[in-house]
Design a protein around this motif. Structure first.
Motif, PDB file in Angstrom:
ATOM      1  N   MET A  63      40.878  32.886  48.066  1.00  0.00           N
ATOM      2  CA  MET A  63      40.425  33.421  46.973  1.00  0.00           C
ATOM      3  C   MET A  63      41.563  34.465  46.719  1.00  0.00           C
ATOM      4  O   MET A  63      41.910  35.082  47.467  1.00  0.00           O
ATOM      5  CB  MET A  63      39.065  33.985  47.019  1.00  0.00           C
ATOM      6  N   PRO A  64      41.736  34.631  45.061  1.00  0.00           N
ATOM      7  CA  PRO A  64      41.146  34.054  44.171  1.00  0.00           C
ATOM      8  C   PRO A  64      41.811  32.802  43.421  1.00  0.00           C
ATOM      9  O   PRO A  64      41.831  32.447  42.468  1.00  0.00           O
ATOM     10  CB  PRO A  64      41.422  35.243  43.124  1.00  0.00           C
ATOM     11  N   TRP A  65      42.737  32.330  44.278  1.00  0.00           N
ATOM     12  CA  TRP A  65      43.592  31.174  43.924  1.00  0.00           C
ATOM     13  C   TRP A  65      42.978  29.826  44.354  1.00  0.00           C
ATOM     14  O   TRP A  65      43.490  28.659  43.964  1.00  0.00           O
ATOM     15  CB  TRP A  65      44.961  31.079  44.784  1.00  0.00           C
ATOM     16  N   LEU A  66      41.877  29.881  45.151  1.00  0.00           N
ATOM     17  CA  LEU A  66      41.027  28.602  45.292  1.00  0.00           C
ATOM     18  C   LEU A  66      40.008  28.312  44.142  1.00  0.00           C
ATOM     19  O   LEU A  66      39.177  29.215  44.019  1.00  0.00           O
ATOM     20  CB  LEU A  66      40.364  28.863  46.565  1.00  0.00           C
ATOM     21  N   THR A  67      40.017  27.028  43.894  1.00  0.00           N
ATOM     22  CA  THR A  67      39.050  26.703  42.652  1.00  0.00           C
ATOM     23  C   THR A  67      37.922  25.856  43.385  1.00  0.00           C
ATOM     24  O   THR A  67      37.825  25.306  44.438  1.00  0.00           O
ATOM     25  CB  THR A  67      39.778  26.235  41.566  1.00  0.00           C
ATOM     26  N   SER A  68      36.960  25.936  42.517  1.00  0.00           N
ATOM     27  CA  SER A  68      35.553  25.092  42.877  1.00  0.00           C
ATOM     28  C   SER A  68      35.320  24.213  41.783  1.00  0.00           C
ATOM     29  O   SER A  68      35.497  24.477  40.649  1.00  0.00           O
ATOM     30  CB  SER A  68      34.584  26.177  43.264  1.00  0.00           C
ATOM     31  N   THR A  69      34.581  23.140  41.914  1.00  0.00           N
ATOM     32  CA  THR A  69      34.058  22.388  40.948  1.00  0.00           C
ATOM     33  C   THR A  69      32.744  22.487  40.881  1.00  0.00           C
ATOM     34  O   THR A  69      31.843  21.959  40.196  1.00  0.00           O
ATOM     35  CB  THR A  69      34.557  20.782  41.122  1.00  0.00           C
ATOM     36  N   SER A  70      32.255  23.505  41.454  1.00  0.00           N
ATOM     37  CA  SER A  70      30.637  23.909  41.375  1.00  0.00           C
ATOM     38  C   SER A  70      30.245  25.174  40.574  1.00  0.00           C
ATOM     39  O   SER A  70      30.878  26.069  40.863  1.00  0.00           O
ATOM     40  CB  SER A  70      30.110  24.325  42.998  1.00  0.00           C
ATOM     41  N   TYR A  71      29.774  24.873  39.570  1.00  0.00           N
ATOM     42  CA  TYR A  71      29.200  25.866  38.616  1.00  0.00           C
ATOM     43  C   TYR A  71      28.497  27.152  39.603  1.00  0.00           C
ATOM     44  O   TYR A  71      28.846  28.136  39.457  1.00  0.00           O
ATOM     45  CB  TYR A  71      28.307  25.458  37.377  1.00  0.00           C
ATOM     46  N   ARG A  72      27.661  26.703  40.266  1.00  0.00           N
ATOM     47  CA  ARG A  72      26.748  27.552  41.097  1.00  0.00           C
ATOM     48  C   ARG A  72      27.589  28.134  42.161  1.00  0.00           C
ATOM     49  O   ARG A  72      27.434  29.512  42.080  1.00  0.00           O
ATOM     50  CB  ARG A  72      25.763  26.683  41.983  1.00  0.00           C
TER      51      ARG A  72
END
Length: 91
Positions: free
Chosen positions: A45-54
């Motif tokens: 983080m903060p460079w890691l992304t997620s595909t989860s809105y939650r």
């Protein structure tokens, strides 16, 4: 950003050697063929992304967006940007 007169914010990793990985982790052929031309993400983080809105909404609502690796600026022709100390503290 509006309160401080900024138009842009861009991430700049403190360590240019930070490991990266593909932004999209799909097995689809069209993604695999273009993966070298797509944006990348980091391994933390903060460079890691997620595909989860939650998963994304929790830190966005609760955590500060002030980060030394975020650089705020004004668009060309808009005059000088506020000083860096103000940007770093979010004041």
């Amino acid at each position: 950003m509006d309160a401080h007169g900024y138009d842009m914010c861009r991430p700049v990793p403190a360590d240019p050697a930070t490991p990266t990985r593909p932004f999209l982790d799909f097995a689809a052929g069209y993604v695999r063929r273009a993966v070298d031309r797509l944006p990348r993400q980091g391994d933390r983080m903060p460079w890691l992304t997620s595909t989860s809105y939650r998963a994304d909404v929790r830190p966005l609502r609760a955590d500060s967006v002030v980060d030394p690796e975020l650089h705020f600026a004004r668009a060309a022709g808009r005059g000088p940007a506020p000083d860096a100390a103000t940007a770093a503290t979010g004041e």
